[in-house]
Design a protein around this motif. Structure first.
Motif, PDB file in Angstrom:
ATOM      1  N   ARG A  15       7.371  -2.987   9.809  1.00  0.00           N
ATOM      2  CA  ARG A  15       8.468  -2.482  10.640  1.00  0.00           C
ATOM      3  C   ARG A  15       8.248  -2.784  12.120  1.00  0.00           C
ATOM      4  NH1 ARG A  15       8.139   3.095   8.562  1.00  0.00           N
ATOM      5  NH2 ARG A  15       8.331   2.714   6.366  1.00  0.00           N
ATOM      6  N   LEU A  16       7.007  -2.737  12.543  1.00  0.00           N
ATOM      7  CA  LEU A  16       6.699  -3.018  13.947  1.00  0.00           C
ATOM      8  C   LEU A  16       7.081  -4.440  14.342  1.00  0.00           C
ATOM      9  CD1 LEU A  16       3.209  -1.299  14.291  1.00  0.00           C
ATOM     10  CD2 LEU A  16       5.395  -0.506  15.223  1.00  0.00           C
ATOM     11  N   THR A  17       7.092  -5.345  13.387  1.00  0.00           N
ATOM     12  CA  THR A  17       7.437  -6.737  13.666  1.00  0.00           C
ATOM     13  C   THR A  17       8.870  -7.069  13.270  1.00  0.00           C
ATOM     14  OG1 THR A  17       6.669  -7.526  11.510  1.00  0.00           O
ATOM     15  CG2 THR A  17       5.053  -7.456  13.309  1.00  0.00           C
ATOM     16  N   GLY A  18       9.570  -6.096  12.705  1.00  0.00           N
ATOM     17  CA  GLY A  18      10.935  -6.337  12.280  1.00  0.00           C
ATOM     18  C   GLY A  18      11.041  -6.947  10.891  1.00  0.00           C
ATOM     19  N   ALA A  19       9.912  -7.068  10.200  1.00  0.00           N
ATOM     20  CA  ALA A  19       9.909  -7.618   8.841  1.00  0.00           C
ATOM     21  C   ALA A  19      10.072  -6.478   7.839  1.00  0.00           C
ATOM     22  CB  ALA A  19       8.619  -8.381   8.580  1.00  0.00           C
ATOM     23  N   ARG A  20      10.429  -6.851   6.614  1.00  0.00           N
ATOM     24  CA  ARG A  20      10.588  -5.856   5.557  1.00  0.00           C
ATOM     25  C   ARG A  20      10.014  -6.399   4.265  1.00  0.00           C
ATOM     26  NH1 ARG A  20      16.485  -3.505   5.136  1.00  0.00           N
ATOM     27  NH2 ARG A  20      15.654  -3.465   3.059  1.00  0.00           N
ATOM     28  N   MET A  21       9.633  -5.495   3.390  1.00  0.00           N
ATOM     29  CA  MET A  21       9.184  -5.852   2.055  1.00  0.00           C
ATOM     30  C   MET A  21      10.076  -5.085   1.091  1.00  0.00           C
ATOM     31  SD  MET A  21       5.417  -5.314   0.318  1.00  0.00           S
ATOM     32  CE  MET A  21       4.596  -6.388   1.481  1.00  0.00           C
ATOM     33  N   SER A  22      10.446  -5.713   0.009  1.00  0.00           N
ATOM     34  CA  SER A  22      11.325  -5.035  -0.935  1.00  0.00           C
ATOM     35  C   SER A  22      10.640  -3.789  -1.488  1.00  0.00           C
ATOM     36  CB  SER A  22      11.719  -5.967  -2.080  1.00  0.00           C
ATOM     37  OG  SER A  22      10.632  -6.143  -2.968  1.00  0.00           O
ATOM     38  N   ALA A  23      11.433  -2.766  -1.717  1.00  0.00           N
ATOM     39  CA  ALA A  23      10.913  -1.515  -2.263  1.00  0.00           C
ATOM     40  C   ALA A  23      10.260  -1.764  -3.621  1.00  0.00           C
ATOM     41  CB  ALA A  23      12.035  -0.493  -2.389  1.00  0.00           C
ATOM     42  N   ARG A  24      10.819  -2.677  -4.363  1.00  0.00           N
ATOM     43  CA  ARG A  24      10.274  -3.004  -5.690  1.00  0.00           C
ATOM     44  C   ARG A  24       8.859  -3.579  -5.577  1.00  0.00           C
ATOM     45  NH1 ARG A  24      13.113  -7.137  -9.944  1.00  0.00           N
ATOM     46  NH2 ARG A  24      11.490  -7.025 -11.512  1.00  0.00           N
ATOM     47  N   LEU A  25       8.639  -4.456  -4.604  1.00  0.00           N
ATOM     48  CA  LEU A  25       7.313  -5.035  -4.419  1.00  0.00           C
ATOM     49  C   LEU A  25       6.325  -3.978  -3.942  1.00  0.00           C
ATOM     50  CD1 LEU A  25       5.327  -7.343  -4.433  1.00  0.00           C
ATOM     51  CD2 LEU A  25       6.243  -8.069  -2.208  1.00  0.00           C
ATOM     52  N   VAL A  26       6.747  -3.117  -3.041  1.00  0.00           N
ATOM     53  CA  VAL A  26       5.865  -2.037  -2.573  1.00  0.00           C
ATOM     54  C   VAL A  26       5.458  -1.165  -3.753  1.00  0.00           C
ATOM     55  CG1 VAL A  26       5.685   0.015  -1.116  1.00  0.00           C
ATOM     56  CG2 VAL A  26       6.793  -2.032  -0.225  1.00  0.00           C
ATOM     57  N   GLU A  27       6.410  -0.803  -4.596  1.00  0.00           N
ATOM     58  CA  GLU A  27       6.110   0.019  -5.769  1.00  0.00           C
ATOM     59  C   GLU A  27       5.136  -0.686  -6.703  1.00  0.00           C
ATOM     60  OE1 GLU A  27       6.767   3.214  -6.565  1.00  0.00           O
ATOM     61  OE2 GLU A  27       7.561   3.299  -4.534  1.00  0.00           O
ATOM     62  N   GLN A  28       5.338  -1.984  -6.899  1.00  0.00           N
ATOM     63  CA  GLN A  28       4.446  -2.742  -7.772  1.00  0.00           C
ATOM     64  C   GLN A  28       3.022  -2.744  -7.211  1.00  0.00           C
ATOM     65  OE1 GLN A  28       5.744  -6.664  -8.811  1.00  0.00           O
ATOM     66  NE2 GLN A  28       3.815  -7.179  -9.799  1.00  0.00           N
ATOM     67  N   LEU A  29       2.895  -2.959  -5.910  1.00  0.00           N
ATOM     68  CA  LEU A  29       1.572  -2.942  -5.288  1.00  0.00           C
ATOM     69  C   LEU A  29       0.914  -1.575  -5.443  1.00  0.00           C
ATOM     70  CD1 LEU A  29       2.353  -4.909  -2.013  1.00  0.00           C
ATOM     71  CD2 LEU A  29       0.967  -5.715  -3.929  1.00  0.00           C
ATOM     72  N   LEU A  30       1.671  -0.521  -5.216  1.00  0.00           N
ATOM     73  CA  LEU A  30       1.133   0.831  -5.359  1.00  0.00           C
ATOM     74  C   LEU A  30       0.724   1.112  -6.802  1.00  0.00           C
ATOM     75  CD1 LEU A  30       3.656   2.754  -3.102  1.00  0.00           C
ATOM     76  CD2 LEU A  30       1.235   2.325  -2.612  1.00  0.00           C
TER      77      LEU A  30
END
Length: 64
Positions: A15-30
């Motif tokens: 967020r600090l750089t203005g980039a985003r990651m899909s919620a689905r990918l974040v969930e998969q990583l978690l």
């Protein structure tokens, strides 16, 4: 660390750089990390390398 803290650790720097990651990918990583917080350095390294590759590709696309 809690799941929420790890999520913040993934998402806030982006967020600090203005980039985003899909919620689905974040969930998969978690989900893949699970309770193995000993793997956090590996996750950090992988995310760092991925982000730097993303930055290089964006810079290349803008310049050419």
């Amino acid at each position: 660390m809690t799941r929420g803290q790890i999520r913040d650790g993934i998402e806030k720097p982006l967020r600090l750089t203005g980039a985003r990651m899909s919620a689905r990918l974040v969930e998969q990583l978690l989900n893949e990390l699970g309770d193995e917080t000993g793997q956090l350095p590996v996750l950090q390294h992988a995310l760092n390398r991925t982000f730097h590759e993303f930055e290089k590709r964006v810079a290349t696309a803008r310049s050419g």
